[in-house]
Design a protein around this motif. Structure first.
Motif, PDB file in Angstrom:
ATOM      1  N   ASP A 187       0.839  -1.212   0.000  1.00  0.00           N
ATOM      2  CA  ASP A 187       0.000   0.000   0.000  1.00  0.00           C
ATOM      3  C   ASP A 187       0.866   1.251   0.000  1.00  0.00           C
ATOM      4  O   ASP A 187       0.554   2.255  -0.665  1.00  0.00           O
ATOM      5  CB  ASP A 187      -0.906   0.005   1.240  1.00  0.00           C
ATOM      6  CG  ASP A 187      -1.990  -1.075   1.163  1.00  0.00           C
ATOM      7  OD1 ASP A 187      -2.172  -1.645   0.079  1.00  0.00           O
ATOM      8  OD2 ASP A 187      -2.614  -1.362   2.211  1.00  0.00           O
ATOM      9  N   LEU A 188       1.989   1.196   0.776  1.00  0.00           N
ATOM     10  CA  LEU A 188       2.883   2.343   0.820  1.00  0.00           C
ATOM     11  C   LEU A 188       3.495   2.616  -0.549  1.00  0.00           C
ATOM     12  O   LEU A 188       3.622   3.785  -0.975  1.00  0.00           O
ATOM     13  CB  LEU A 188       3.976   2.080   1.865  1.00  0.00           C
ATOM     14  CG  LEU A 188       4.971   3.220   2.123  1.00  0.00           C
ATOM     15  CD1 LEU A 188       4.236   4.466   2.621  1.00  0.00           C
ATOM     16  CD2 LEU A 188       6.038   2.793   3.122  1.00  0.00           C
ATOM     17  N   ALA A 189       3.849   1.521  -1.260  1.00  0.00           N
ATOM     18  CA  ALA A 189       4.414   1.684  -2.607  1.00  0.00           C
ATOM     19  C   ALA A 189       3.385   2.283  -3.545  1.00  0.00           C
ATOM     20  O   ALA A 189       3.696   3.172  -4.370  1.00  0.00           O
ATOM     21  CB  ALA A 189       4.896   0.326  -3.129  1.00  0.00           C
ATOM     22  N   GLU A 190       2.138   1.805  -3.404  1.00  0.00           N
ATOM     23  CA  GLU A 190       1.082   2.335  -4.275  1.00  0.00           C
ATOM     24  C   GLU A 190       0.823   3.802  -3.965  1.00  0.00           C
ATOM     25  O   GLU A 190       0.679   4.646  -4.881  1.00  0.00           O
ATOM     26  CB  GLU A 190      -0.205   1.526  -4.102  1.00  0.00           C
ATOM     27  CG  GLU A 190      -0.147   0.134  -4.726  1.00  0.00           C
ATOM     28  CD  GLU A 190      -1.495  -0.569  -4.642  1.00  0.00           C
ATOM     29  OE1 GLU A 190      -2.520   0.136  -4.547  1.00  0.00           O
ATOM     30  OE2 GLU A 190      -1.509  -1.810  -4.659  1.00  0.00           O
ATOM     31  N   ILE A 191       0.727   4.166  -2.715  1.00  0.00           N
ATOM     32  CA  ILE A 191       0.471   5.554  -2.318  1.00  0.00           C
ATOM     33  C   ILE A 191       1.596   6.464  -2.798  1.00  0.00           C
ATOM     34  O   ILE A 191       1.370   7.582  -3.294  1.00  0.00           O
ATOM     35  CB  ILE A 191       0.319   5.649  -0.789  1.00  0.00           C
ATOM     36  CG1 ILE A 191      -0.969   4.961  -0.314  1.00  0.00           C
ATOM     37  CG2 ILE A 191       0.345   7.107  -0.313  1.00  0.00           C
ATOM     38  CD1 ILE A 191      -2.231   5.659  -0.715  1.00  0.00           C
ATOM     39  N   THR A 192       2.844   5.941  -2.637  1.00  0.00           N
ATOM     40  CA  THR A 192       4.005   6.726  -3.063  1.00  0.00           C
ATOM     41  C   THR A 192       3.967   6.976  -4.568  1.00  0.00           C
ATOM     42  O   THR A 192       4.216   8.106  -5.052  1.00  0.00           O
ATOM     43  CB  THR A 192       5.303   6.008  -2.673  1.00  0.00           C
ATOM     44  OG1 THR A 192       5.330   5.807  -1.255  1.00  0.00           O
ATOM     45  CG2 THR A 192       6.524   6.828  -3.087  1.00  0.00           C
ATOM     46  N   ALA A 193       3.629   5.898  -5.335  1.00  0.00           N
ATOM     47  CA  ALA A 193       3.557   6.043  -6.805  1.00  0.00           C
ATOM     48  C   ALA A 193       2.444   7.019  -7.197  1.00  0.00           C
ATOM     49  O   ALA A 193       2.614   7.867  -8.095  1.00  0.00           O
ATOM     50  CB  ALA A 193       3.321   4.676  -7.438  1.00  0.00           C
ATOM     51  N   THR A 194       1.318   6.911  -6.532  1.00  0.00           N
ATOM     52  CA  THR A 194       0.185   7.811  -6.829  1.00  0.00           C
ATOM     53  C   THR A 194       0.556   9.252  -6.515  1.00  0.00           C
ATOM     54  O   THR A 194       0.234  10.193  -7.267  1.00  0.00           O
ATOM     55  CB  THR A 194      -1.050   7.383  -6.025  1.00  0.00           C
ATOM     56  OG1 THR A 194      -1.385   6.041  -6.363  1.00  0.00           O
ATOM     57  CG2 THR A 194      -2.225   8.311  -6.305  1.00  0.00           C
ATOM     58  N   LEU A 195       1.236   9.438  -5.364  1.00  0.00           N
ATOM     59  CA  LEU A 195       1.640  10.790  -4.961  1.00  0.00           C
ATOM     60  C   LEU A 195       2.609  11.383  -5.977  1.00  0.00           C
ATOM     61  O   LEU A 195       2.511  12.576  -6.330  1.00  0.00           O
ATOM     62  CB  LEU A 195       2.261  10.728  -3.572  1.00  0.00           C
ATOM     63  CG  LEU A 195       2.634  12.067  -2.921  1.00  0.00           C
ATOM     64  CD1 LEU A 195       1.395  12.954  -2.774  1.00  0.00           C
ATOM     65  CD2 LEU A 195       3.283  11.848  -1.559  1.00  0.00           C
ATOM     66  N   VAL A 233       0.634  12.402  -8.982  1.00  0.00           N
ATOM     67  CA  VAL A 233      -0.126  13.638  -8.740  1.00  0.00           C
ATOM     68  C   VAL A 233       0.791  14.857  -8.801  1.00  0.00           C
ATOM     69  O   VAL A 233       0.434  15.925  -9.322  1.00  0.00           O
ATOM     70  CB  VAL A 233      -0.844  13.548  -7.370  1.00  0.00           C
ATOM     71  CG1 VAL A 233      -1.417  14.921  -6.968  1.00  0.00           C
ATOM     72  CG2 VAL A 233      -1.959  12.532  -7.442  1.00  0.00           C
ATOM     73  N   ASN A 234       1.977  14.697  -8.249  1.00  0.00           N
ATOM     74  CA  ASN A 234       2.921  15.817  -8.267  1.00  0.00           C
ATOM     75  C   ASN A 234       3.348  16.171  -9.690  1.00  0.00           C
ATOM     76  O   ASN A 234       3.609  17.343 -10.007  1.00  0.00           O
ATOM     77  CB  ASN A 234       4.160  15.486  -7.417  1.00  0.00           C
ATOM     78  CG  ASN A 234       3.836  15.478  -5.922  1.00  0.00           C
ATOM     79  OD1 ASN A 234       2.876  16.119  -5.500  1.00  0.00           O
ATOM     80  ND2 ASN A 234       4.628  14.754  -5.147  1.00  0.00           N
ATOM     81  N   LEU A 235       3.459  15.151 -10.565  1.00  0.00           N
ATOM     82  CA  LEU A 235       3.870  15.399 -11.955  1.00  0.00           C
ATOM     83  C   LEU A 235       2.708  15.937 -12.780  1.00  0.00           C
ATOM     84  O   LEU A 235       2.902  16.733 -13.712  1.00  0.00           O
ATOM     85  CB  LEU A 235       4.405  14.098 -12.571  1.00  0.00           C
ATOM     86  CG  LEU A 235       5.787  13.634 -12.073  1.00  0.00           C
ATOM     87  CD1 LEU A 235       6.117  12.283 -12.646  1.00  0.00           C
ATOM     88  CD2 LEU A 235       6.868  14.663 -12.418  1.00  0.00           C
ATOM     89  N   HIS A 236       1.547  15.485 -12.480  1.00  0.00           N
ATOM     90  CA  HIS A 236       0.369  15.892 -13.257  1.00  0.00           C
ATOM     91  C   HIS A 236      -0.612  16.530 -12.291  1.00  0.00           C
ATOM     92  O   HIS A 236      -1.499  15.876 -11.746  1.00  0.00           O
ATOM     93  CB  HIS A 236      -0.270  14.687 -13.962  1.00  0.00           C
ATOM     94  CG  HIS A 236       0.745  13.905 -14.778  1.00  0.00           C
ATOM     95  ND1 HIS A 236       1.174  14.331 -16.039  1.00  0.00           N
ATOM     96  CD2 HIS A 236       1.422  12.755 -14.493  1.00  0.00           C
ATOM     97  CE1 HIS A 236       2.065  13.449 -16.508  1.00  0.00           C
ATOM     98  NE2 HIS A 236       2.228  12.463 -15.574  1.00  0.00           N
ATOM     99  N   ALA A 237      -0.397  17.780 -12.059  1.00  0.00           N
ATOM    100  CA  ALA A 237      -1.174  18.470 -11.031  1.00  0.00           C
ATOM    101  C   ALA A 237      -2.669  18.471 -11.289  1.00  0.00           C
ATOM    102  O   ALA A 237      -3.469  18.523 -10.364  1.00  0.00           O
ATOM    103  CB  ALA A 237      -0.675  19.919 -10.916  1.00  0.00           C
ATOM    104  N   HIS A 238      -3.071  18.447 -12.603  1.00  0.00           N
ATOM    105  CA  HIS A 238      -4.496  18.524 -12.915  1.00  0.00           C
ATOM    106  C   HIS A 238      -5.107  17.159 -13.201  1.00  0.00           C
ATOM    107  O   HIS A 238      -6.283  17.059 -13.529  1.00  0.00           O
ATOM    108  CB  HIS A 238      -4.721  19.455 -14.118  1.00  0.00           C
ATOM    109  CG  HIS A 238      -4.178  20.847 -13.898  1.00  0.00           C
ATOM    110  ND1 HIS A 238      -4.730  21.719 -12.981  1.00  0.00           N
ATOM    111  CD2 HIS A 238      -3.078  21.477 -14.436  1.00  0.00           C
ATOM    112  CE1 HIS A 238      -4.046  22.850 -12.981  1.00  0.00           C
ATOM    113  NE2 HIS A 238      -3.017  22.732 -13.865  1.00  0.00           N
ATOM    114  N   ALA A 239      -4.264  16.097 -13.048  1.00  0.00           N
ATOM    115  CA  ALA A 239      -4.785  14.762 -13.358  1.00  0.00           C
ATOM    116  C   ALA A 239      -5.352  14.115 -12.104  1.00  0.00           C
ATOM    117  O   ALA A 239      -4.899  14.353 -10.977  1.00  0.00           O
ATOM    118  CB  ALA A 239      -3.678  13.889 -13.926  1.00  0.00           C
TER     119      ALA A 239
END
Length: 379
Positions: free
Chosen positions: A113-121, A124-130
């Motif tokens: 879950d931590l890996a998934e959250i980290t990847a999602t974060l 989000v940081n790369l694609h601010a509007h996605a």
């Protein structure tokens, strides 16, 4: 005339010869009878010896069986007690194994879950509007609640039960300790009060006011030379005499290099340099002597060298009138040193002590009676 004389002489010789024959025959019959009595007595003694050995064997076997039974009971109780504790231990360990396995699974899931959250974060940081694409909507819900039920503090041994078991085993230990060593408890029950009689002490011996110790001094005290007093041998005997029952006396000989301890009839010779005045040298006394680091038992002047290497601080004497025996023990550990068997005693017995010369200060310590009467002797 000569013929008559010869005839009378012949008759006299015949009479003497006949008388001698009768005397020899009578003596021969007495010797035969004595031989038969001796044979019967020898047979009876051998039978008695065999009977004593058989009785001793039966007693020893019975005692061995009891000790083995006690050991079996203790071994069985130990196995049962340990099995209960081990069963509780297995249950607790098994539960902790299950919790550790569950916690490990949780750790792996948390890592995922931590890996998934980290990847999602990162996304989000790369694609601010996605908007993030969550494959597992429950990830956001998992948190501190996921750790519920994995605490180890809820798993433990039964402390109260463990304390009770320890308490019971301590009580059992104290009980067994109070009953053992068996011989020590037995002989201590024979302990008899005794004090030394100053009227019997050699003039160079100092008897304590309580009559509980004797010390050699190099000063000859001017004392009444009564028939009771030893005038050459450094002996003193007890005020009390004993003629029945079982008795035990314990003497402290710490720091001494020479001493003699024993029991004696009141008839022991007390005057002059005769060997019978020394303890154990005559028929009247029995003793154990310590000299030059060696122990020797004495009676009737016969020495018995003892194969004992330990220098004991305390020596005990067990006088058993029913058995007709005198046993000497190393009271530090109740080891038997030597046992005399008189069969029966013909008179009352006194405790007898000889502290020996001081040997240039190496043997200056007193002999102290450990179970002496506390009050001063009445003389």
């Amino acid at each position: 005339m000569n013929c008559l004389f010869n005839s009378l002489r012949m008759l006299h010789v015949q009479y003497l010869h006949h008388s001698l024959q009768e005397l020899l025959k009578s003596h021969q019959e007495c010797l035969k009878l004595q031989r038969e009595v001796a044979k019967d007595r020898q047979k009876n003694l051998a039978e008695q010896q065999s009977e004593i050995s058989k009785k001793s064997y039966v007693i020893k076997e019975s005692i061995i069986r009891k000790y083995l039974e006690i050991q079996a009971i203790l071994d069985n109780d130990l196995r049962t007690t340990l099995s209960h504790l081990e069963a509780e231990e297995r249950a607790a360990v098994s539960t902790l194994d299950w919790l550790m396995e569950r916690n490990w699974s949780l750790m792996q899931k948390t890592e995922q879950d931590l890996a998934e959250i980290t990847a999602t974060l990162d996304h989000v940081n790369l694609h601010a509007h996605a908007m993030p694409d969550h494959k597992d909507p429950g990830v956001m819900d998992r948190g501190p609640h996921a750790l519920d039920g994995t605490e180890c503090c809820s798993v433990s041994l039964d402390a109260a039960k463990a304390e009770q078991i320890l308490s019971l085993t301590d009580n059992m230990f104290l009980l067994i300790s109070s009953l053992t060593p068996t011989i020590k408890n037995l002989v201590k029950s024979y302990s008899s009060d005794v004090c030394l009689d100053p009227d019997t002490a050699h003039p160079k011996l100092l008897i304590s006011p309580q009559g509980d110790s004797v010390t050699y001094t190099d000063t000859w005290k001017e004392l009444p030379d009564t028939p009771l007093r030893f005038d050459t041998t450094l002996n003193v005997i007890s005020l009390q005499s004993f003629s029945f029952g079982c008795h035990y006396w314990e003497m402290d000989v710490t720091g001494k290099t020479y001493w003699e301890l024993g029991v004696t009839y009141p008839s022991i010779p007390r005057k002059g340099i005769a060997e019978d005045c020394w303890l154990g040298r005559g028929d009247e006394s029995w003793c154990v002597e310590f000299f030059g680091g060696e122990y020797t038992a004495w009676h009737r002047g016969v020495p018995h060298r003892l194969l004992v290497t330990k220098q004991y601080c305390r020596i005990g004497i067990v006088c058993n009138f029913p058995a007709g025996s005198v046993m000497f023990v190393g009271a530090d550990d109740m080891s038997p040193l030597f046992c005399f068997c008189a069969g029966s005693f013909s008179d009352s017995l006194h405790l007898a002590l000889c502290p020996g010369h001081d040997h240039n200060g190496t043997n200056a310590k007193p002999i102290v009676i450990c179970n002496a009467i506390s009050s001063a002797p009445l003389v």
